[in-house]
Design a protein around this motif. Structure first.
Motif, mmCIF file in Angstrom:
data_model
loop_
_atom_site.group_PDB
_atom_site.id
_atom_site.type_symbol
_atom_site.label_atom_id
_atom_site.label_comp_id
_atom_site.label_asym_id
_atom_site.label_seq_id
_atom_site.Cartn_x
_atom_site.Cartn_y
_atom_site.Cartn_z
ATOM 1 N N ASP A 141 0.819 -1.209 0.000
ATOM 2 C CA ASP A 141 0.000 0.000 0.000
ATOM 3 C C ASP A 141 0.855 1.262 0.000
ATOM 4 O O ASP A 141 0.352 2.354 -0.289
ATOM 5 N N TYR A 142 2.137 1.124 0.338
ATOM 6 C CA TYR A 142 3.006 2.291 0.473
ATOM 7 C C TYR A 142 3.825 2.615 -0.771
ATOM 8 O O TYR A 142 4.511 3.631 -0.803
ATOM 9 N N GLY A 143 3.816 1.753 -1.794
ATOM 10 C CA GLY A 143 4.606 2.102 -2.964
ATOM 11 C C GLY A 143 4.861 0.945 -3.904
ATOM 12 O O GLY A 143 4.344 -0.161 -3.733
ATOM 13 N N ILE A 144 5.704 1.228 -4.923
ATOM 14 C CA ILE A 144 6.087 0.260 -5.952
ATOM 15 C C ILE A 144 7.604 0.299 -6.086
ATOM 16 O O ILE A 144 8.198 1.385 -6.185
ATOM 17 N N TRP A 145 8.230 -0.882 -6.092
ATOM 18 C CA TRP A 145 9.680 -0.980 -6.192
ATOM 19 C C TRP A 145 10.041 -2.043 -7.226
ATOM 20 O O TRP A 145 9.209 -2.859 -7.604
ATOM 21 N N THR A 146 11.305 -2.023 -7.634
ATOM 22 C CA THR A 146 11.836 -3.095 -8.470
ATOM 23 C C THR A 146 13.153 -3.580 -7.867
ATOM 24 O O THR A 146 13.822 -2.853 -7.121
ATOM 25 N N ALA B 137 2.805 9.965 -10.664
ATOM 26 C CA ALA B 137 1.946 9.941 -9.477
ATOM 27 C C ALA B 137 0.694 9.118 -9.734
ATOM 28 O O ALA B 137 0.174 8.449 -8.829
ATOM 29 N N GLU B 138 0.218 9.134 -10.977
ATOM 30 C CA GLU B 138 -0.977 8.374 -11.342
ATOM 31 C C GLU B 138 -0.737 6.878 -11.195
ATOM 32 O O GLU B 138 -1.614 6.142 -10.726
ATOM 33 N N VAL B 139 0.462 6.400 -11.563
ATOM 34 C CA VAL B 139 0.794 4.986 -11.419
ATOM 35 C C VAL B 139 1.034 4.648 -9.950
ATOM 36 O O VAL B 139 0.524 3.640 -9.436
#
Length: 322
Positions: free
Chosen positions: A264-269, A282-284
């Motif tokens: 819920d706090y973000g997206i990482w790779t 920001a939309e993604v």
């Protein structure tokens, strides 16, 4: 994007709790109703949506608040293409683009039953649904309403502590194939299945296992509590990231030569053995929460909407901010 009319009819008043990819233009969602009081259970919806250039086919099934607590979702190909939703208590619902219904609950609680107590995760491996649960339960859906246990004598039940509970048990399962799977949970409790027997992986940690990704580079990535990550295979494991996050990763998946992680706090790779936060709009980033990969695309969905990545372009499906 899902039309404004369809958004208002099917999504408004709900948020996306789980998601799954069927094909690059067919997606499934579990929605939870927004409730004002913490002690009020939400109603749930299971959604199938097929997006075409000039049409949107949506099927919606709604469930009362007392049903499908902590539901888990996956998309399967066998014995036919459909979504499989499994509740904590083993209740099962299925859906495709034309049909939705209930199946017999997964038997549990008796010796030899597919589930010992609760169902904690469902995943698609080689196109079939697999479910894991407490006390190292593992089972596979072989036909509608039929589940077989994979917890044989090579997978012992965990020992009880002085409180009658276990610090081991499965929260997640993933696999390269039906004969190369990993199931884990508890305090570093990770096991490998070769299609015939289980063997324990000596993971050098007692942190709780939250997610597993069997990646395209041939390695297994294990998401631990606080966002820590271990990478390895069989008996060799290395801690590649020491996390200090409030929430662990909810999902991890492989696409475009890298592991994608979200909560819920973000997206990482994960690239070259390091966890990074990619430059996303920001939309993604607003769609962070859950992810699913299939048919060459990745679906990311959460509290504020859903978006699809085809390897080169992000396409928003819906937004709670629209």
């Amino acid at each position: 994007m899902i039309s404004k009319e369809n958004w208002e009819e099917f999504f408004e008043g709900y948020y996306i709790y789980k998601c799954a990819v069927a094909t690059k233009n067919h997606f499934y969602f579990v929605l939870l109703e927004f409730v004002e009081q913490n002690d009020t259970a939400p109603r749930k919806r299971l959604i199938s949506i097929v997006l075409a250039d000039d049409d949107q086919e949506i099927l919606c099934a709604e469930y009362d608040a007392e049903y499908f607590d902590l539901a888990r979702l996956t998309s399967v190909k066998h014995p036919e293409q459909q979504a499989v939703m499994v509740a904590l208590d083993g209740d099962v619902a299925v859906m495709n683009s034309e049909y939705s219904g209930f199946e017999d609950s997964i038997p549990r609680g008796k010796p030899g039953s597919p589930l010992a107590t609760s169902a904690t995760a469902v995943a698609s491996i080689d196109g079939y649904a697999y479910v894991v649960g407490a006390w190292r339960s593992v089972c596979r859906r072989i036909a509608p309403g039929q589940w077989e246990t994979l917890a044989d004598h090579s997978l012992p039940a965990p020992e009880k502590n002085k409180f009658g509970r276990a610090n081991q048990g499965f929260n997640v399962i993933a696999g390269f194939s039906a004969s190369d799977m990993y199931a884990g949970g508890g305090e570093g409790d990770l096991w490998h299945y070769d299609g015939e027997r289980w063997s324990q992986c000596q993971l050098p940690t007692n942190m709780y296992i939250e997610t597993i990704c069997c990646a395209g580079d041939g390695c297994v990535y294990v998401g631990l509590q606080s966002g820590s990550i271990m990478k390895g295979r069989h008996l060799k494991w290395d801690l590649i990231h020491k996390g200090n996050m409030t929430l662990p990763f909810q999902d991890m998946a492989w696409l475009q030569n890298r592991v994608w992680c979200t909560s819920d706090y973000g997206i990482w790779t994960i690239e070259n053995g390091k966890l990074i936060e990619p430059a996303l709009s920001a939309e993604v980033r607003a769609c962070a929460g859950n992810l699913s990969v299939g048919d060459g695309v990745m679906l990311i969905a959460g509290m504020y909407g859903a978006t699809v990545f085809d390897g080169s372009r992000w396409t928003p499906l819906c937004s709670a901010l629209q």
